[in-house]
Design an enzyme around this catalytic site. Structure first.
Site, PDB file in Angstrom:
ATOM      1  N   GLU A  67       0.822  -1.208   0.000  1.00 34.72           N
ATOM      2  CA  GLU A  67       0.000   0.000   0.000  1.00 34.72           C
ATOM      3  C   GLU A  67       0.861   1.265   0.000  1.00 34.72           C
ATOM      4  O   GLU A  67       0.516   2.261  -0.640  1.00 34.72           O
ATOM      5  CB  GLU A  67      -0.951   0.010   1.203  1.00 34.72           C
ATOM      6  CG  GLU A  67      -2.061  -1.020   1.114  1.00 34.72           C
ATOM      7  CD  GLU A  67      -2.986  -0.808  -0.068  1.00 34.72           C
ATOM      8  OE1 GLU A  67      -3.005   0.305  -0.621  1.00 34.72           O
ATOM      9  OE2 GLU A  67      -3.688  -1.755  -0.451  1.00 34.72           O
ATOM     10  N   CYS A 223     -13.962   0.430 -14.023  1.00 35.27           N
ATOM     11  CA  CYS A 223     -14.480   1.792 -13.874  1.00 35.27           C
ATOM     12  C   CYS A 223     -13.320   2.783 -13.941  1.00 35.27           C
ATOM     13  O   CYS A 223     -13.066   3.549 -13.016  1.00 35.27           O
ATOM     14  CB  CYS A 223     -15.239   1.909 -12.549  1.00 35.27           C
ATOM     15  SG  CYS A 223     -16.284   3.373 -12.413  1.00 35.27           S
ATOM     16  N   CYS A 230     -18.294  -0.217 -18.972  1.00 36.16           N
ATOM     17  CA  CYS A 230     -19.556  -0.339 -18.236  1.00 36.16           C
ATOM     18  C   CYS A 230     -20.245  -1.672 -18.514  1.00 36.16           C
ATOM     19  O   CYS A 230     -20.919  -2.223 -17.639  1.00 36.16           O
ATOM     20  CB  CYS A 230     -20.481   0.815 -18.576  1.00 36.16           C
ATOM     21  SG  CYS A 230     -19.879   2.426 -17.999  1.00 36.16           S
ATOM     22  N   CYS A 233     -19.204  -4.238 -15.999  1.00 35.35           N
ATOM     23  CA  CYS A 233     -19.297  -3.869 -14.587  1.00 35.35           C
ATOM     24  C   CYS A 233     -20.314  -4.745 -13.859  1.00 35.35           C
ATOM     25  O   CYS A 233     -21.473  -4.827 -14.283  1.00 35.35           O
ATOM     26  CB  CYS A 233     -19.690  -2.396 -14.457  1.00 35.35           C
ATOM     27  SG  CYS A 233     -19.878  -1.864 -12.739  1.00 35.35           S
ATOM     28  N   CYS A 239     -25.713   1.710 -10.531  1.00 32.91           N
ATOM     29  CA  CYS A 239     -24.958   2.918 -10.896  1.00 32.91           C
ATOM     30  C   CYS A 239     -25.880   3.973 -11.477  1.00 32.91           C
ATOM     31  O   CYS A 239     -26.437   3.817 -12.577  1.00 32.91           O
ATOM     32  CB  CYS A 239     -23.862   2.555 -11.901  1.00 32.91           C
ATOM     33  SG  CYS A 239     -22.849   3.958 -12.410  1.00 32.91           S
TER      34      CYS A 239
END
Length: 425
Positions: A67, A223, A230, A233, A239
């Site tokens: 991270e 995304c 899309c 997705c 959405c």
């Protein structure tokens, strides 16, 4: 106090939240990328052994390192650095005992060098002050470890320790803004706080780490900022931006762009209405970035003949704070803008004279060319010169640390990408 946003900007239906969680996790189980830190987490059961004795040293948390490295750096760039790091310092104790020079050498080229320094400082704190035991909650991680902010703390706590806490990074901001047509400035503190609230509502209680990774994975692979996929997705039915793009207005629910609240804190400004040509990429919206600061720096590659006959080059260490802290570079001097070349040479010659304790003629500097390097907030131009020295030079020990290196030693030293460009020139 500002009016709260209407419910249609939020996730207020528990049934919808459950369906969204299930759809996203099922997609993640099928489609997640094979990344080395995920493999380590899976094989070590999170962070592995958490111990303090010499016989059972605490494994360096895989998620923590990944991270920190992934902050403002793409996954493809991070993977090789991450593998080398974990191979060299697999335990907290090993990293705590390393020198900053070693850390900078391994980090060289990854950028944002203070990240590596803070990572090592935090490892030293865990070993020396926390008995080798990592904090296990987002609150303690953020409070106790240098370099660990709200997002990183949430990622470590949820992925490594199973805490049901959300995360908000750039990918998550984009996904949430599109899911709920949030068009206010996504970098504003008020909107960021709302997004954190939404992330904490959405996070799956039984698989928080997987859910957070799934949300970030969706933003990284589907995304995406431009030309989002899309059709692929798994949560497009939830959405609002996708519905608006598909139907012109989200049916059968009311139009979230005209949500009925005069000063809705999450709607786009009235001066920036929906642009049908942009579709879902209307969201998120950000304020324009400030242009990068323009800087010019004179840099000189000083060369001498070493004791074994091979050429050697002088490198000096930068200050321990600020840009490229602690890294090594060729002797360099910031320049005023619009300085004539003759004046540049004079100022650089004076700077080199202070280093070497002997006169340097500006006319003796050989102009090599200009090297441009773009930092996140600085457009830097290095004006590169070279100078071959005859005989030995005694450097002033009162100045910054410096040393003569061979070509091979230069490439293994903790030098920035910018200095490698200067070398190439």
């Amino acid at each position: 106090a500002p009016a709260p946003p209407p419910a249609r900007h939020l996730f207020s239906d528990p049934a919808e939240v459950e369906i969204l969680r299930g759809s996203l996790l099922a997609w993640y189980d099928r489609c997640k990328r094979d990344l080395p830190w995920r493999t380590l987490v899976a094989t070590a059961g999170g962070v592995g052994v958490v111990g303090a004795s010499a016989l059972t040293p605490a494994l360096l948390p895989a998620v923590w390192v990944s991270e920190i490295m992934l902050q403002q750096t793409q996954v493809a760039t991070v993977i090789n650095y991450y593998n080398r790091w974990m191979q060299k310092w697999p335990t907290l104790q090993a990293l705590a005992q390393a020198s900053l020079e070693e850390v900078n050498e391994l980090w060289a080229g990854l950028g944002y060098y203070s990240r590596g320094k803070r990572l090592q400082e935090a490892a030293r704190k865990v070993v020396s002050e926390l008995a080798g035991r990592m904090p296990r909650t987002a609150e303690d991680l953020q409070k106790l470890l240098p370099g660990v902010g709200r997002y990183t703390a949430g990622a470590i706590a949820s992925i490594s320790y199973g805490q049901a806490t959300g995360v908000v990074d750039g990918n998550v901001i984009r996904v949430l803004c599109r899911l709920r047509c949030i068009g206010a400035d996504s970098s504003s503190p008020a909107v960021i706080d709302r997004l954190w609230d939404m992330a904490n509502v959405l996070v799956d209680r039984s698989r928080p780490g997987d859910f957070n990774q799934a949300l970030m994975e969706l933003g990284a692979t589907v995304c995406v900022p431009k030309a989002p996929l899309c059709g692929e997705c798994p949560v497009k039915q939830h959405c609002q931006a996708w519905r608006r793009n598909l139907f012109g207005k989200p049916l059968p629910v009311p139009d979230v762009e005209d949500c009925g609240v005069g000063d809705c804190p999450l709607c786009p400004p009235a001066t920036e209405p929906w642009d049908s040509s942009l579709g879902v990429t209307n969201f998120p919206r950000k304020t324009a970035k400030k242009p990068p600061r323009v800087m010019r720096t004179a840099t000189c590659v000083l060369e001498r003949r070493g004791c074994h006959g091979a050429p050697e080059y002088l490198i000096v260490q930068r200050p321990s704070s600020g840009l490229l802290a602690g890294l090594w570079e060729f002797p360099s001097l910031p320049l005023a803008q619009d300085l004539q070349e003759e004046k540049e040479r004079e100022e650089l010659a004076d700077h080199l004279q202070a280093w070497m304790g002997q006169p340097v003629a500006g006319k003796g500097l050989q102009f090599i060319g200009e090297v441009i390097h773009i930092f996140s907030h600085i457009h830097q131009t290095y004006v590169v010169y070279s100078l071959h020295l005859d005989g030995d030079v005694t450097l002033d020990p009162a100045l910054s640390p410096s040393r003569w290196v061979t070509e091979d030693e230069f490439h293994t030293s903790a030098v920035s990408t910018a200095m490698k460009k200067v070398w190439a020139a």
